[in-house]
Write a protein that holds these residues in place. Structure first.
Motif, mmCIF file in Angstrom:
data_model
loop_
_atom_site.group_PDB
_atom_site.id
_atom_site.type_symbol
_atom_site.label_atom_id
_atom_site.label_comp_id
_atom_site.label_asym_id
_atom_site.label_seq_id
_atom_site.Cartn_x
_atom_site.Cartn_y
_atom_site.Cartn_z
ATOM 1 N N ARG B 127 0.824 -1.217 0.000
ATOM 2 C CA ARG B 127 0.000 0.000 0.000
ATOM 3 C C ARG B 127 0.849 1.254 0.000
ATOM 4 N N ALA B 128 2.105 1.119 0.420
ATOM 5 C CA ALA B 128 2.998 2.264 0.270
ATOM 6 C C ALA B 128 3.380 2.436 -1.194
ATOM 7 N N VAL B 130 1.313 1.296 -3.755
ATOM 8 C CA VAL B 130 0.088 1.516 -4.531
ATOM 9 C C VAL B 130 -0.847 2.367 -3.672
ATOM 10 N N GLY B 131 -0.859 3.649 -3.936
ATOM 11 C CA GLY B 131 -1.674 4.559 -3.124
ATOM 12 C C GLY B 131 -3.106 4.565 -3.607
ATOM 13 N N MET B 132 -3.975 5.159 -2.792
ATOM 14 C CA MET B 132 -5.379 5.151 -3.176
ATOM 15 C C MET B 132 -6.058 6.470 -2.833
ATOM 16 N N PHE B 134 -10.000 8.040 -2.660
ATOM 17 C CA PHE B 134 -11.338 7.471 -2.574
ATOM 18 C C PHE B 134 -12.389 8.384 -3.192
ATOM 19 N N TYR B 150 1.461 12.185 7.362
ATOM 20 C CA TYR B 150 1.207 10.908 8.035
ATOM 21 C C TYR B 150 1.864 9.715 7.332
ATOM 22 N N GLY B 151 1.677 9.632 6.022
ATOM 23 C CA GLY B 151 2.251 8.507 5.277
ATOM 24 C C GLY B 151 3.766 8.436 5.427
ATOM 25 N N ARG B 204 -1.720 13.584 -0.031
ATOM 26 C CA ARG B 204 -1.432 12.610 1.008
ATOM 27 C C ARG B 204 -0.946 11.294 0.397
ATOM 28 N N ALA B 205 -1.592 10.931 -0.735
ATOM 29 C CA ALA B 205 -1.202 9.683 -1.381
ATOM 30 C C ALA B 205 0.173 9.807 -2.027
ATOM 31 N N VAL B 208 3.904 9.565 -0.136
ATOM 32 C CA VAL B 208 4.668 8.331 0.087
ATOM 33 C C VAL B 208 5.389 7.889 -1.178
#
Ligand SMILES: Nc1ncnc2c1ncn2[C@@H]1O[C@H](COP(=O)(O)OP(=O)(O)O)[C@@H](O)[C@H]1O
Ligand SMILES: [Mg+2]
Lengths: 457, 295
Positions: B127-128, B130-132, B134, B150-151, B204-205, B208
């Motif tokens: 998940r680091a 492949v960000g997402m 929504f 945060y990431g 945010r995504a 990272v």
């Protein structure tokens, strides 16, 4: 699409008057229903408020006068003719510490043996010179514990010998009753709590201001007392309840919150979690007295924890509070939008990081409120405490949670059953006011913290 | 989970005809290529490769044997009627389906040639990479700075406070949000407008530095102006990231994507260069959908 717009823009003209008439015909009954529903709502709310108001009015009307009680301002003469004791020993050169301690104890014993009642009697008589009354009757005007107060003053300060000092003494409970009118003044002498002479003396001293209704600090600083009802206070019960509260908070919050987090965030949903959930809900519905039976069996008979101790009370109340906290915490965890969890997980946060960095902070106000309400509920609980011996008469302030202690709700129960009815009725309500104040301040704290935390987010 | 083995090694490119209206329709011939050609006529390496991916929610199958190659540094759009499994498939790519109770995924998905279901690959690491983003903007109820930081923080990407601040600034810049928020980095992210919130989520995504960014209808909760900004942003981001976007708007797919995949009832009906899909789809169902006959 186009047809639809056309219909809205050009309503059919024929029959529209009839349609409007139909709508209007229904309108009246719709409004009536609306009005009726509001009326029911207002009635229900009013009933609830009325109950609360009546409850509080009754408690305050009865309890508030107890916070002012009859006290007499006397000039106490430490008459050397009555207080016949050696001077307080001082440590001699070469005297061992043990010997010195023994000498002091002997001296204190001698001080205790002094007839302090005569000192009191003299002080009272000095306020009503020439009043015809026997010694026995004089002493019924003053609370019986006052002689120990004088003794302690003297032990503290032996230099008082031969001096006259003003002392505010508690009048006896019977004087308090007589002056407050909680006993019918027209009853014949045989049915009165005070004899004729003492009643007259009380009236005279009250009239000249020697006896007055003063704020009853003793309710807050004294412990319970049987021999001196006017001196009975709540200090022991209050501290006992505080200890229990401490035990409940220290145990039920971490255990309850961790259990809720585990069940809600980590445990996979299935038969087992359903089963646990049902049982937690059942536990919340178990009558509190059953927890008392359990506590007596497990904590006292099995673990041999002391009887009447706040630690046991705290443990029992923790058991009782746990389901409440677990249920409330799970509810507030469930109220966290899934999008917040998805955001954290989507960034690569682990489940634990998701819970502790994002979910818990937003549920914190909810958990906090649930905890405080649960605790407030717990410290008002009486039944389980009766079964672990907290209804014992304990006239001391517990130093630790392992000492024998009273508790506020049990104190209320004990005072309510006190044989000195007309005096303790008010005192019971006063104790209820103290308990309510404690709970309301806890609730106020919950609201305050909640507001603050919510604003911070 | 890995029912099928992948044995593609031949570095073939997929032949495609880009010109709209071309008589010859390309077939992507899955499983043969290492690169995928997109409408800008470049052969791009395959970043994500999915083979026979099926997804079950409890007993109900929601996705049937989906196979697709997703090119690097391009935008791939998933279109299709509501409930056809676009989001479900998107969530397979960063294993967000793992977080859904009762959800089971079969088939094989590779990221840069390594199986994402491999035991050795930690889902946190995946998940680091492949960000997402929504559908509904979901900033944390924390400050704008905290949201972006945060990431990098949990992944230990910044060694110092100044480095972290650098990451936050560059991420916000790349999300074209810096100018709007630079003076209020410590105000809550939830106080921004919807469009700004979504750009914050994108920042945010990308903070990272993922290889792939998955976006699930990122504009469906936004007004047209905010949507236009996000689309512009997606266009810029494709320089550095592989983007997969789910959209219910065919215009959006046409505007931002280089490749389009059309899903219907849990099947991947057709996928190919975007202009091919929109001008000369091979399948009748695709044709019906893009001409608005259903959906
Ligand atoms: N969490 C879930 N649990 C059960 N069924 C789901 C869940 N999410 C999606 N589905 C089902 O899977 C199918 C595909 O859903 P989804 O991927 O959300 O479609 P789309 O994003 O294309 O609108 C739908 O039939 C939907 O009902
Ligand atoms: Mg969707």
């Amino acid at each position: 699409m186009a047809d639809h717009f056309a219909a809205v823009l050009n309503p059919p003209s024929d029959g529209s008057a009839e349609r409007l008439a139909r709508i209007r015909a229904g309108l009246k009954s719709r409004h009536a229903r609306e009005w009726r529903f509001r009326a029911y709502g207002i009635a229900a709310t009013a009933a609830a408020i009325a109950f609360v108001v009546i409850l509080f009015a009754m408690i305050f009307a009865k309890g508030l006068p107890a916070f002012w009680q009859a006290k007499m301002d006397l000039d106490v003469f430490f008459d050397p003719a009555i207080v016949k004791v050696e001077p307080k020993p001082v440590q001699q050169e070469g005297q061992s510490a043990a010997d010195y301690r023994k000498a002091v104890l002997d001296w204190e014993r001698a001080v205790t043996l002094v007839n302090w009642n005569r000192v009191i009697e003299a002080a009272v008589r000095a306020k009503a010179p020439g009043f015809q009354i026997d010694t026995r009757q004089v002493l019924t005007v003053v609370e019986t514990n006052e002689r120990f107060v004088l003794r302690d003053m003297f032990v503290e300060n032996p230099g008082l010998l031969g001096q006259t000092v003003p002392v505010r003494m508690l009048a006896s409970a019977n004087v308090d009753n007589w002056l407050k009118g909680t006993i019918d003044r027209s009853l014949p002498d045989a049915q009165q709590q005070l004899r004729d002479q003492a009643r007259g003396l009380a009236d005279q001293l009250y009239a000249d201001g020697t006896i007055g209704m003063r704020f009853a600090w003793n309710i807050f600083v004294n412990v319970d007392s049987r021999s001196a009802p006017a001196a009975a206070g709540l200090a022991g019960a209050f501290v006992g309840s505080l200890y229990m509260m401490l035990v409940v908070i220290l145990l039920s919050v971490p255990i309850g919150v961790m259990a809720a987090i585990y069940l809600e965030e980590f445990a996979s949903k299935g038969r087992i979690t359903d089963f646990i959930e049902v049982n937690i809900n059942n536990l919340a519905a178990v009558p509190s007295i059953v927890f008392g039976v359990f506590g007596a069996a497990v904590f006292i008979n099995w673990f041999h924890l002391p009887l009447s101790a706040p630690i046991v009370g705290g443990l029992v109340l923790t058991l009782m509070t746990l389901p409440t906290i677990i249920i409330a915490t799970r509810a507030s965890l469930r109220a966290v939008p899934p999008s917040l969890r998805a955001a954290a997980l989507g960034l690569g946060a682990s489940r634990t990081q998701m819970v502790f960095h994002h979910v818990l902070p937003v549920t914190f106000p909810g958990i906090m409120t649930a905890t405080i309400i649960g605790v407030a509920h717990a410290i008002g609980e009486t039944a389980p405490l009766l079964l672990i011996g907290m209804n014992a008469f304990v006239a001391s302030v517990p130093a630790t949670p392992f000492d024998q202690s009273a508790a506020l709700p049990v104190q209320i129960y004990l005072w309510q059953g006190n044989e000195n009815r007309n005096f303790f009725e008010a005192r019971t309500s006063a104790a209820i006011i103290v308990l309510l104040a404690l709970m309301l301040s806890l609730n106020a704290m919950a609201i305050y913290l909640r507001r603050r935390l919510e604003r911070r987010m | 989970m890995t029912d099928l083995s992948t044995s593609e090694t031949k570095p073939e490119t997929i032949p495609m005809h880009m010109t709209s209206g071309s008589a010859i329709i390309e077939s992507s011939e899955l499983g043969k290529g290492k690169t995928v050609r997109t409408p800008d006529k470049e052969n791009r390496p395959v970043r994500v490769k999915a083979r026979d991916v099926s997804v079950f929610y409890g007993p109900k199958q929601a996705l049937f044997d989906v196979s697709i190659d997703i090119p690097a540094k391009a935008v791939t759009a998933f279109i299709g009627p509501s409930g056809c499994g676009k989001s479900t498939f998107l969530r397979c790519l960063n294993r967000m389906n793992d977080t859904i109770e009762g959800c089971r995924v079969t088939g094989q998905i590779e990221l840069d040639g390594s199986d994402i279901h491999d035991r050795d690959l930690d889902v946190v690491e995946l998940r680091a990479r492949v960000g997402m983003v929504f559908q509904k903007p979901n900033p944390f109820p924390k400050s704008i700075f905290e949201n972006v930081a945060y990431g990098p923080k949990i992944h230990g990407l910044a060694r110092s406070k100044s480095e972290l601040e650098g990451i936050v600034e560059s991420s916000l810049r790349r999300a074209s949000l810096w100018e709007e928020v630079k003076d209020r980095l410590h105000e809550p992210g939830t106080g921004l407008s919807g469009g700004q919130q979504q750009r914050l989520c994108i920042a945010r995504a990308i903070a990272v530095s993922p290889e792939v960014i998955l976006m699930d209808e990122p504009c469906s909760a936004l007004d047209p102006i905010a949507t236009a900004k996000i689309e512009e942003l997606i266009d810029e981001l494709k320089q550095n990231f592989t983007i997969v976007i789910v959209t219910h708007s065919m215009q959006q797919a046409a505007r931002v994507s280089q490749r389009t995949a059309f899903f219907h009832l849990g099947n991947l009906v057709e996928e190919g260069p975007t202009d091919t899909i929109f001008t000369s789809p091979k399948e009748k169902r695709t044709q019906d959908y893009i001409t608005g006959r259903f959906g």
